[in-house]
Scaffold this motif. Structure first.
Motif, PDB file in Angstrom:
ATOM      1  N   ASP A   1      -6.389  -9.633 -11.413  1.00 14.16           N
ATOM      2  CA  ASP A   1      -7.172  -9.358 -10.203  1.00 14.16           C
ATOM      3  C   ASP A   1      -6.347  -8.587  -9.172  1.00 14.16           C
ATOM      4  O   ASP A   1      -6.843  -7.684  -8.511  1.00 14.16           O
ATOM      5  N   ILE A   2      -5.094  -8.977  -9.016  1.00 10.11           N
ATOM      6  CA  ILE A   2      -4.223  -8.266  -8.082  1.00 10.11           C
ATOM      7  C   ILE A   2      -3.991  -6.836  -8.570  1.00 10.11           C
ATOM      8  O   ILE A   2      -4.025  -5.885  -7.781  1.00 10.11           O
ATOM      9  N   ASP A   3      -3.790  -6.677  -9.882  1.00  8.77           N
ATOM     10  CA  ASP A   3      -3.607  -5.331 -10.437  1.00  8.77           C
ATOM     11  C   ASP A   3      -4.852  -4.482 -10.241  1.00  8.77           C
ATOM     12  O   ASP A   3      -4.772  -3.286  -9.954  1.00  8.77           O
TER      13      ASP A   3
ATOM     14  N   THR B   1      -1.382 -12.393  -1.439  1.00 13.42           N
ATOM     15  CA  THR B   1      -0.463 -11.399  -1.996  1.00 13.42           C
ATOM     16  C   THR B   1      -0.474 -10.154  -1.126  1.00 13.42           C
ATOM     17  O   THR B   1      -1.549  -9.623  -0.811  1.00 13.42           O
ATOM     18  N   SER B   2       0.710  -9.686  -0.760  1.00 11.77           N
ATOM     19  CA  SER B   2       0.857  -8.415  -0.051  1.00 11.77           C
ATOM     20  C   SER B   2       1.105  -7.317  -1.072  1.00 11.77           C
ATOM     21  O   SER B   2       1.895  -7.499  -2.013  1.00 11.77           O
ATOM     22  N   VAL B   3       0.439  -6.183  -0.896  1.00  2.79           N
ATOM     23  CA  VAL B   3       0.600  -5.048  -1.798  1.00  2.79           C
ATOM     24  C   VAL B   3       0.926  -3.826  -0.962  1.00  2.79           C
ATOM     25  O   VAL B   3       0.228  -3.534   0.021  1.00  2.79           O
TER      26      VAL B   3
ATOM     27  N   GLN C   1       3.691   6.136  -7.832  1.00  2.00           N
ATOM     28  CA  GLN C   1       4.442   4.957  -8.250  1.00  2.00           C
ATOM     29  C   GLN C   1       3.592   3.709  -8.017  1.00  2.00           C
ATOM     30  O   GLN C   1       2.776   3.676  -7.090  1.00  2.00           O
ATOM     31  N   PRO C   2       3.806   2.681  -8.815  1.00  3.47           N
ATOM     32  CA  PRO C   2       3.044   1.440  -8.594  1.00  3.47           C
ATOM     33  C   PRO C   2       3.508   0.756  -7.319  1.00  3.47           C
ATOM     34  O   PRO C   2       4.697   0.786  -6.986  1.00  3.47           O
ATOM     35  N   PRO C   3       2.601   0.117  -6.598  1.00  2.00           N
ATOM     36  CA  PRO C   3       2.991  -0.605  -5.382  1.00  2.00           C
ATOM     37  C   PRO C   3       3.711  -1.905  -5.714  1.00  2.00           C
ATOM     38  O   PRO C   3       3.651  -2.404  -6.837  1.00  2.00           O
ATOM     39  N   VAL C   4       4.374  -2.433  -4.706  1.00  2.00           N
ATOM     40  CA  VAL C   4       5.086  -3.699  -4.841  1.00  2.00           C
ATOM     41  C   VAL C   4       4.146  -4.832  -4.430  1.00  2.00           C
ATOM     42  O   VAL C   4       3.428  -4.730  -3.433  1.00  2.00           O
ATOM     43  N   LYS C   5       4.175  -5.921  -5.206  1.00  2.80           N
ATOM     44  CA  LYS C   5       3.323  -7.077  -4.916  1.00  2.80           C
ATOM     45  C   LYS C   5       4.220  -8.271  -4.618  1.00  2.80           C
ATOM     46  O   LYS C   5       5.149  -8.551  -5.366  1.00  2.80           O
ATOM     47  N   SER C   6       3.926  -8.963  -3.545  1.00  2.08           N
ATOM     48  CA  SER C   6       4.714 -10.142  -3.170  1.00  2.08           C
ATOM     49  C   SER C   6       3.779 -11.262  -2.749  1.00  2.08           C
ATOM     50  O   SER C   6       2.828 -11.041  -2.011  1.00  2.08           O
ATOM     51  N   ARG C   7       4.094 -12.469  -3.218  1.00  3.09           N
ATOM     52  CA  ARG C   7       3.226 -13.614  -2.961  1.00  3.09           C
ATOM     53  C   ARG C   7       3.743 -14.469  -1.814  1.00  3.09           C
ATOM     54  O   ARG C   7       4.931 -14.520  -1.532  1.00  3.09           O
ATOM     55  N   GLY C   8       2.818 -15.148  -1.208  1.00  2.00           N
ATOM     56  CA  GLY C   8       3.148 -16.099  -0.156  1.00  2.00           C
ATOM     57  C   GLY C   8       1.947 -16.964   0.131  1.00  2.00           C
ATOM     58  O   GLY C   8       1.014 -17.042  -0.686  1.00  2.00           O
TER      59      GLY C   8
END
Length: 495
Positions: free
Chosen positions: A9-11, A116-118, A139-146
């Motif tokens: 889903d995030i992708d 998730t921040s993208v 380029q693919p973005p960076v994903k970070s969870r919190g």
């Protein structure tokens, strides 16, 4: 249990995330000045932060570049709206690039839960040793969870406080819920002096939605509960088990009722038949006795006066007729097999044969409505569906469905949307179902290539359903094991 983010889903949401680059021009040589992140809210419209495009507002000589991920070429964009008060900006793509828009989460801002921040943080670019020219490369973005730490309005605008790390360059990127729906636009972080815990702020949808609508952009808002596909599958298994259990209980109840009804019918039939048999035998005996009496009378008349032959014959004929009637009464008494016939007649449903029964798999004119508790909607537009179905799998007299493994289905690979849909219909249960696969650009190109290898048979052509069921196999084989969305509809006949 709180929903956990599913990578698929995030992708899928990340397909619409772009790098927003402010570009300077030095005697015809373009160079990046700064960059941030944005995300698509329509095919050609991107949301970002106002401070990301601030330099382009101040200097007309600067341009805005939109760099998609997934292999697309960078294009230019132009600012169509800026609202500095809540740090939002809207950029319209001027090239041919079309992006899959992200859906927004409906309802109140979340007060807890995973997010998730993208985006495109600059510190990651520096750590990778990227130079300025690499910024223009897809380029693919960076994903970070919190986690959400609370919905907290700042002095200027409504924000969401969270711990999903962002850095310079993430500004304007989406903050996503576990289903990949936007809950806010990442904007700034709290100071981290003295080793304090890091917190970050996103502009909430309460600010974003009015801003979009004020600029003639109608976002796709999904208010449905965020549920994982695993939870949905488990709920579906539980539902099927309950239905099967209820069906077994109903079958047992009906069988017991039928047994009781049969026993009652058997008892009544036996009593009735035995009574009728006894009545017929009694009638035959009575008739024989009367006939014997008449015979004796006729004989006495003949012997008393042979000249009274006519009267004697009349009485004798009546006696003979009664004998025949007695024989008929005896022979026509109900046999024991009459009990079985009467029981069978009593067990028949009085409604059998009354009216015309509708054939489950026949021609149908249907209205289908979504069943929310059986569906998972992350970005799809949901509305009622009307269609006509024929017994050979033709929809609206123009779209043939394939038949494989006893199931009717049709694969749709559109050119205007980066999603493959597999629609199926169960005419017996009246269930219409669509599985949507939100694919990246490369996978979508492969699906389109596989789809281009065949032409779907026309409705009514020879063996159309079976042929299409085989032809769709290559496209289906390329799809992921699990869909991103599942839309389940219950259908009823239209008046």
């Amino acid at each position: 249990m709180p929903a956990q983010a599913e990578p698929a889903d995030i992708d899928a949401a990340a397909r619409g995330v772009v790098r927003v680059v402010i570009i300077g021009d030095n005697n015809g040589e373009l160079f990046p000045i700064s960059h941030g992140t944005g995300f698509a809210v329509s095919g050609d419209t991107v949301v970002t932060n106002a401070h990301v495009v601030r330099d382009a507002l101040r200097d007309e000589g600067m341009q805005i570049g939109i760099v998609p991920n997934g292999g697309g070429e960078a294009v230019y964009g132009r600012i169509v709206a800026v609202l500095a008060r809540n740090d939002l900006a809207l950029v319209r793509i001027t090239g041919s690039l079309r992006l899959p828009p992200l859906a927004l989460a409906g309802g109140a801002p979340p007060d807890s839960g995973e997010v998730t921040s993208v985006g495109y943080p600059m510190n990651v670019d520096r750590a990778q040793g990227l130079d300025l020219s690499d910024i223009f490369r897809s380029q693919p973005p960076v994903k970070s969870r919190g986690y959400v730490s609370g919905a907290r309005p700042s002095r200027q605008f409504d924000t969401i406080l969270h711990t999903a790390p962002i850095a310079r360059g993430n500004s304007g990127g989406p903050l996503l819920d576990p289903c990949g729906r936007v809950v806010g636009v990442n904007s700034f972080g709290a100071d981290n002096d003295g080793g304090d815990a890091e917190f970050f702020f996103a502009v909430s949808n309460r600010e974003l939605v009015p801003f979009l609508r004020a600029n003639d952009v109608e976002p796709r808002i999904i208010a449905a509960e965020c549920r994982s596909m695993a939870d949905l599958d488990e709920a579906e298994r539980d539902r099927m088990e309950r239905e099967q259990s209820a069906a077994r209980a109903d079958l047992a109840e009906r069988a017991e009722a039928r047994r009781i009804k049969r026993e009652r019918a058997l008892l009544e039939a036996e009593q009735a038949v035995f009574v009728e048999r006894e009545d017929r035998v009694f009638l035959a005996v009575v008739l024989l006795l009367v006939a014997f009496g008449l015979g004796q009378w006729a004989l006495a008349l003949w012997q008393a006066d042979p000249r009274d032959e006519k009267r004697a014959r009349t009485v004798g004929g009546a006696s003979a007729a009664l004998v025949l009637a007695a024989i008929a009464a005896y022979l026509t008494r109900p046999g024991l097999d009459e009990i079985d016939r009467r029981v069978a007649a009593a067990m028949q449903d009085p409604d059998d044969g009354g009216g015309e029964a509708e054939t489950p798999g026949g021609d149908l004119a249907l209205l289908c409505r979504l069943v929310p508790e059986r569906s998972r909607v992350t970005s799809a537009k949901v509305e009622d569906i009307e269609f006509d179905w024929t017994a050979d799998g033709c929809v609206n007299e123009r779209t043939q469905y394939g038949l494989a493994g006893g199931s009717w289905s049709r694969v749709f690979v559109p050119n205007a949307e980066d999603a493959v849909s597999v629609s199926s219909f169960d005419p017996d249960r009246r269930i219409f179902r669509t599985e949507r696969y939100l694919l990246p650009r490369e996978a979508m190109s492969e699906a389109r290539a596989a789809r281009s290898k065949y032409s779907a048979p026309e409705c009514g052509s020879d063996n159309a359903a079976a042929r299409l069921g085989d032809l769709q196999g290559e496209v289906l084989a390329q799809l992921p094991r699990q869909a991103n969305e599942r839309l389940v509809y219950e259908c009823s006949t239209r008046n």
